[in-house]
Write a protein that holds these residues in place. Structure first.
Motif, PDB file in Angstrom:
ATOM      1  N   GLU A 161     -94.865  13.957  49.411  1.00 16.01           N
ATOM      2  CA  GLU A 161     -94.340  13.789  50.762  1.00 16.01           C
ATOM      3  C   GLU A 161     -92.861  14.157  50.777  1.00 16.01           C
ATOM      4  O   GLU A 161     -91.998  13.312  50.984  1.00 16.01           O
ATOM      5  CB  GLU A 161     -94.562  12.367  51.267  1.00 16.01           C
ATOM      6  CG  GLU A 161     -96.029  12.013  51.406  1.00 16.01           C
ATOM      7  CD  GLU A 161     -96.284  10.827  52.328  1.00 16.01           C
ATOM      8  OE1 GLU A 161     -95.353  10.446  53.060  1.00 16.01           O
ATOM      9  OE2 GLU A 161     -97.393  10.305  52.310  1.00 16.01           O
ATOM     10  N   GLU A 166     -89.315  15.244  52.004  1.00 15.99           N
ATOM     11  CA  GLU A 166     -88.608  15.169  53.284  1.00 15.99           C
ATOM     12  C   GLU A 166     -87.672  16.367  53.389  1.00 15.99           C
ATOM     13  O   GLU A 166     -86.948  16.689  52.448  1.00 15.99           O
ATOM     14  CB  GLU A 166     -87.846  13.854  53.403  1.00 15.99           C
ATOM     15  CG  GLU A 166     -88.771  12.653  53.480  1.00 15.99           C
ATOM     16  CD  GLU A 166     -88.048  11.386  53.889  1.00 15.99           C
ATOM     17  OE1 GLU A 166     -86.949  11.484  54.485  1.00 15.99           O
ATOM     18  OE2 GLU A 166     -88.577  10.302  53.604  1.00 15.99           O
ATOM     19  N   ARG A 187     -97.103  12.411  56.379  1.00 18.35           N
ATOM     20  CA  ARG A 187     -96.381  11.786  57.485  1.00 18.35           C
ATOM     21  C   ARG A 187     -94.862  11.897  57.348  1.00 18.35           C
ATOM     22  O   ARG A 187     -94.171  12.255  58.298  1.00 18.35           O
ATOM     23  CB  ARG A 187     -96.811  10.320  57.586  1.00 18.35           C
ATOM     24  CG  ARG A 187     -96.131   9.560  58.691  1.00 18.35           C
ATOM     25  CD  ARG A 187     -96.646   8.134  58.746  1.00 18.35           C
ATOM     26  NE  ARG A 187     -95.833   7.334  59.638  1.00 18.35           N
ATOM     27  CZ  ARG A 187     -96.306   6.653  60.677  1.00 18.35           C
ATOM     28  NH1 ARG A 187     -97.595   6.682  60.950  1.00 18.35           N
ATOM     29  NH2 ARG A 187     -95.505   5.929  61.435  1.00 18.35           N
ATOM     30  N   ALA A 188     -94.328  11.570  56.172  1.00 15.22           N
ATOM     31  CA  ALA A 188     -92.880  11.618  55.988  1.00 15.22           C
ATOM     32  C   ALA A 188     -92.355  13.045  56.127  1.00 15.22           C
ATOM     33  O   ALA A 188     -91.268  13.273  56.675  1.00 15.22           O
ATOM     34  CB  ALA A 188     -92.495  11.050  54.630  1.00 15.22           C
ATOM     35  N   THR A 189     -93.125  14.015  55.654  1.00 15.78           N
ATOM     36  CA  THR A 189     -92.722  15.420  55.775  1.00 15.78           C
ATOM     37  C   THR A 189     -92.727  15.840  57.231  1.00 15.78           C
ATOM     38  O   THR A 189     -91.799  16.505  57.707  1.00 15.78           O
ATOM     39  CB  THR A 189     -93.663  16.313  54.954  1.00 15.78           C
ATOM     40  OG1 THR A 189     -93.761  15.810  53.629  1.00 15.78           O
ATOM     41  CG2 THR A 189     -93.154  17.739  54.905  1.00 15.78           C
ATOM     42  N   GLU A 222     -92.394  13.937  59.886  1.00 16.41           N
ATOM     43  CA  GLU A 222     -91.312  13.309  60.630  1.00 16.41           C
ATOM     44  C   GLU A 222     -89.978  14.001  60.367  1.00 16.41           C
ATOM     45  O   GLU A 222     -89.193  14.241  61.300  1.00 16.41           O
ATOM     46  CB  GLU A 222     -91.215  11.824  60.269  1.00 16.41           C
ATOM     47  CG  GLU A 222     -90.180  11.094  61.094  1.00 16.41           C
ATOM     48  CD  GLU A 222     -90.238   9.581  60.931  1.00 16.41           C
ATOM     49  OE1 GLU A 222     -89.244   8.915  61.299  1.00 16.41           O
ATOM     50  OE2 GLU A 222     -91.267   9.068  60.440  1.00 16.41           O
ATOM     51  N   SER A 223     -89.717  14.362  59.130  1.00 17.67           N
ATOM     52  CA  SER A 223     -88.459  15.044  58.830  1.00 17.67           C
ATOM     53  C   SER A 223     -88.414  16.429  59.468  1.00 17.67           C
ATOM     54  O   SER A 223     -87.354  16.884  59.914  1.00 17.67           O
ATOM     55  CB  SER A 223     -88.248  15.136  57.321  1.00 17.67           C
ATOM     56  OG  SER A 223     -89.190  15.994  56.708  1.00 17.67           O
ATOM     57  N   ARG A 228     -87.734  15.900  63.219  1.00 17.75           N
ATOM     58  CA  ARG A 228     -86.331  15.510  63.419  1.00 17.75           C
ATOM     59  C   ARG A 228     -85.410  16.736  63.367  1.00 17.75           C
ATOM     60  O   ARG A 228     -84.486  16.869  64.166  1.00 17.75           O
ATOM     61  CB  ARG A 228     -85.894  14.519  62.344  1.00 17.75           C
ATOM     62  CG  ARG A 228     -86.382  13.101  62.523  1.00 17.75           C
ATOM     63  CD  ARG A 228     -85.960  12.268  61.315  1.00 17.75           C
ATOM     64  NE  ARG A 228     -86.450  10.910  61.371  1.00 17.75           N
ATOM     65  CZ  ARG A 228     -85.763   9.877  61.849  1.00 17.75           C
ATOM     66  NH1 ARG A 228     -84.547  10.077  62.316  1.00 17.75           N
ATOM     67  NH2 ARG A 228     -86.276   8.666  61.855  1.00 17.75           N
ATOM     68  N   LEU A 257     -93.517   6.958  65.766  1.00 19.29           N
ATOM     69  CA  LEU A 257     -93.149   8.088  64.918  1.00 19.29           C
ATOM     70  C   LEU A 257     -92.474   9.183  65.747  1.00 19.29           C
ATOM     71  O   LEU A 257     -91.388   9.664  65.405  1.00 19.29           O
ATOM     72  CB  LEU A 257     -94.394   8.628  64.218  1.00 19.29           C
ATOM     73  CG  LEU A 257     -94.215   9.724  63.163  1.00 19.29           C
ATOM     74  CD1 LEU A 257     -95.425   9.739  62.221  1.00 19.29           C
ATOM     75  CD2 LEU A 257     -94.047  11.109  63.770  1.00 19.29           C
ATOM     76  N   CYS A 311     -88.036  10.901  66.544  1.00 16.99           N
ATOM     77  CA  CYS A 311     -87.725  12.276  66.138  1.00 16.99           C
ATOM     78  C   CYS A 311     -86.772  13.003  67.077  1.00 16.99           C
ATOM     79  O   CYS A 311     -86.431  14.154  66.815  1.00 16.99           O
ATOM     80  CB  CYS A 311     -89.034  13.067  66.000  1.00 16.99           C
ATOM     81  SG  CYS A 311     -90.075  12.476  64.646  1.00 16.99           S
TER      82      CYS A 311
END
Length: 217
Positions: free
Chosen positions: A100, A102, A123-125, A127-128, A131, A162, A166
């Motif tokens: 994952e 970022e 998910r973390a990827t 979201e980054s 953003r 989530l 962003c």
């Protein structure tokens, strides 16, 4: 793009693809694999200065970082249906826990994506990535299930939270695609309502409920 032809033919195809990548605007499709001689990363690096439209299939972390640095990229499709960056085990991930990574801020010369389609990115990827492009992204197509108490991406009880984190200031439309994940009608209605409240300036649709169609990169 690469269908495992004989080695000599493949090298010729790879060389031709790399030559075509120089100065390309797109759209182009790049399929990644785990072959040590896979030229997909080199192709992305060759195309980076000018490419505006791109589809990447089964990316690995270096591919994502190369894409993230493309200064003129406007339309991007990421298909992560298997491999180390697959967010779901349906196709059999190649590692016990999916990576994952970022992604950081965009390079200063990057003007930002306008359209993005993502199929199960961790998910973390995700979201980054959102953003980074929150100030410019206008249209988002996202594969996520509508189910209670299911792990990402088969379900997402807090999708509204989530997306709300962003900074999607330019977003006009969001289409949620259920793909191979089950589509619970009540959970879908609740998910859509929560996302619409979190993104009041955007049209939020479900492909199954609203018969929305996927766009092309």
């Amino acid at each position: 793009m690469y269908n495992n032809p004989p080695s000599g033919a493949r090298r010729a195809e790879d060389a031709a693809a790399l030559q075509r990548a120089v100065g390309a605007v797109g759209p182009i499709e790049v399929r990644c694999n785990d072959d040590p001689d896979d030229p997909s990363l080199e192709l992305l690096q060759h195309a980076a200065p000018t490419l505006e439209r791109l589809s990447v299939i089964h990316p690995r972390v270096p591919h994502l970082r190369a894409v993230h640095a493309m200064p003129r990229l406007r339309r991007l499709s990421l298909w992560c249906g298997r491999g180390p960056l697959c967010a779901d085990g349906v196709f059999g991930t190649e590692v016990a826990e999916p990576e994952e990574p970022e992604l950081g801020a965009l390079p200063p010369e990057h003007a930002g994506l306008r359209w993005l389609c993502v199929l199960p990115l961790p998910r973390a990827t995700l979201e980054s990535l959102l953003r980074a492009h929150g100030g410019t992204l206008e249209d988002l197509e996202l594969v996520v299930g509508a189910n209670w108490n299911e792990p990402w991406p088969r379900g997402c009880d807090d999708l509204h939270l989530l997306l709300g984190r962003c900074g999607l200031r330019a977003l006009r439309s969001l289409v949620l695609f259920r793909w191979i994940y089950s589509h619970a009608a009540v959970a879908c209605r609740m998910q859509l309502a929560a996302v619409r409240a979190a993104l009041p300036g955007s049209q939020v649709l479900c492909r199954e409920c609203d018969e929305a169609e996927m766009q092309e990169p």
